[in-house]
Design a protein around this motif. Structure first.
Motif, PDB file in Angstrom:
ATOM      1  N   GLY A   4       0.798  -1.146   0.006  1.00 48.22           N
ATOM      2  CA  GLY A   4      -0.124   0.098   0.007  1.00 48.22           C
ATOM      3  C   GLY A   4       0.911   1.187  -0.036  1.00 48.22           C
ATOM      4  O   GLY A   4       1.889   1.235  -0.150  1.00 48.22           O
ATOM      5  N   LYS A   5       0.061   2.574   0.294  1.00 49.69           N
ATOM      6  CA  LYS A   5       0.713   3.777   0.240  1.00 49.69           C
ATOM      7  C   LYS A   5       0.929   4.312   1.564  1.00 49.69           C
ATOM      8  O   LYS A   5       0.304   3.964   2.304  1.00 49.69           O
ATOM      9  CB  LYS A   5      -0.174   4.744  -0.710  1.00 49.69           C
ATOM     10  CG  LYS A   5       0.431   6.100  -0.872  1.00 49.69           C
ATOM     11  CD  LYS A   5      -0.258   6.722  -1.583  1.00 49.69           C
ATOM     12  CE  LYS A   5      -1.771   6.920  -1.454  1.00 49.69           C
ATOM     13  NZ  LYS A   5      -2.628   7.978  -1.856  1.00 49.69           N
ATOM     14  N   ASP A  53      -3.190   0.647   2.766  1.00 53.17           N
ATOM     15  CA  ASP A  53      -2.027   1.677   2.916  1.00 53.17           C
ATOM     16  C   ASP A  53      -1.856   1.417   4.391  1.00 53.17           C
ATOM     17  O   ASP A  53      -2.090   0.934   5.273  1.00 53.17           O
ATOM     18  CB  ASP A  53      -2.983   2.955   2.768  1.00 53.17           C
ATOM     19  CG  ASP A  53      -3.243   3.268   1.285  1.00 53.17           C
ATOM     20  OD1 ASP A  53      -2.488   2.614   0.302  1.00 53.17           O
ATOM     21  OD2 ASP A  53      -4.046   4.192   0.965  1.00 53.17           O
ATOM     22  N   GLU A 115       5.228   3.951  -2.089  1.00 55.75           N
ATOM     23  CA  GLU A 115       4.530   2.573  -2.347  1.00 55.75           C
ATOM     24  C   GLU A 115       5.349   1.566  -1.239  1.00 55.75           C
ATOM     25  O   GLU A 115       6.654   1.590  -1.679  1.00 55.75           O
ATOM     26  CB  GLU A 115       4.378   2.051  -3.659  1.00 55.75           C
ATOM     27  CG  GLU A 115       3.375   2.997  -4.491  1.00 55.75           C
ATOM     28  CD  GLU A 115       2.112   2.766  -4.211  1.00 55.75           C
ATOM     29  OE1 GLU A 115       1.651   1.742  -3.623  1.00 55.75           O
ATOM     30  OE2 GLU A 115       1.284   3.814  -4.155  1.00 55.75           O
TER      31      GLU A 115
END
Length: 167
Positions: A4-5, A53, A115
């Motif tokens: 995720g971010k 995330d 990322e």
């Protein structure tokens, strides 16, 4: 592997930043409270976060009250793990009990929007944006089982007890 971010926060993000005290009346409506997660630290976080995330923070994340609502609404927002330089002990315990991994690591090399990929069993964080590889302390097998089940209560419902000698 978690992917995720990164959503980057600074030091001393308190449980009041995570679950604003002015919204205490929403404790019986957790989905509504989750719409306000971390809004006192970043008013746009709840609208931007996507499942998988990461919350990435500095020192002393989760300080303040011992409310379980703070890690719970972070998890409900879709965050797969919290990465921080240090966390308040009660926040750490509540998060693990609720099935939200909290990883202690040096977060200086992670930027907003990077990322990330996290290997919980291997203790590695891969920043796919800048190429950095970070490590965090190995998670004990018993804790990994609790996290795999989604927290202490789902673990107990499934196994009926802590079978730590079998882990």
């Amino acid at each position: 592997m978690l992917k995720g971010k990164a959503f980057k926060f600074g030091d001393s993000i308190s449980t009041d930043h995570i679950a604003p005290g002015r919204l205490v009346h929403l404790r019986s409506n957790l989905p509504e409270l989750a719409k306000h997660v971390l809004e006192d630290a970043d008013p746009t976080f709840a609208q931007r976060v996507k499942p998988g995330d990461f919350v990435v923070a500095g020192n002393n994340f989760g300080l303040g009250s011992s409310r379980e609502h703070a890690p719970l609404i972070i998890k409900m927002s879709g965050v797969s793990a919290v990465l921080a330089k240090s966390v308040a002990r009660i926040f750490f315990r509540n998060a693990i009990n609720l099935g939200l991994p909290v990883l202690i690591c040096d977060t200086d090399k992670i930027a907003e929007g990077d990322e990330l990929e996290v290997d919980l069993t291997g203790g590695k964080i891969y920043d796919r944006t800048n190429g950095a590889e970070l490590t965090f302390g190995k998670i004990p097998p018993a804790m990994l089982k609790i996290l795999d089940e989604g927290g202490v209560m789902p673990y107990i419902k499934k196994y009926g007890d802590f079978k730590l000698n079998e882990v």
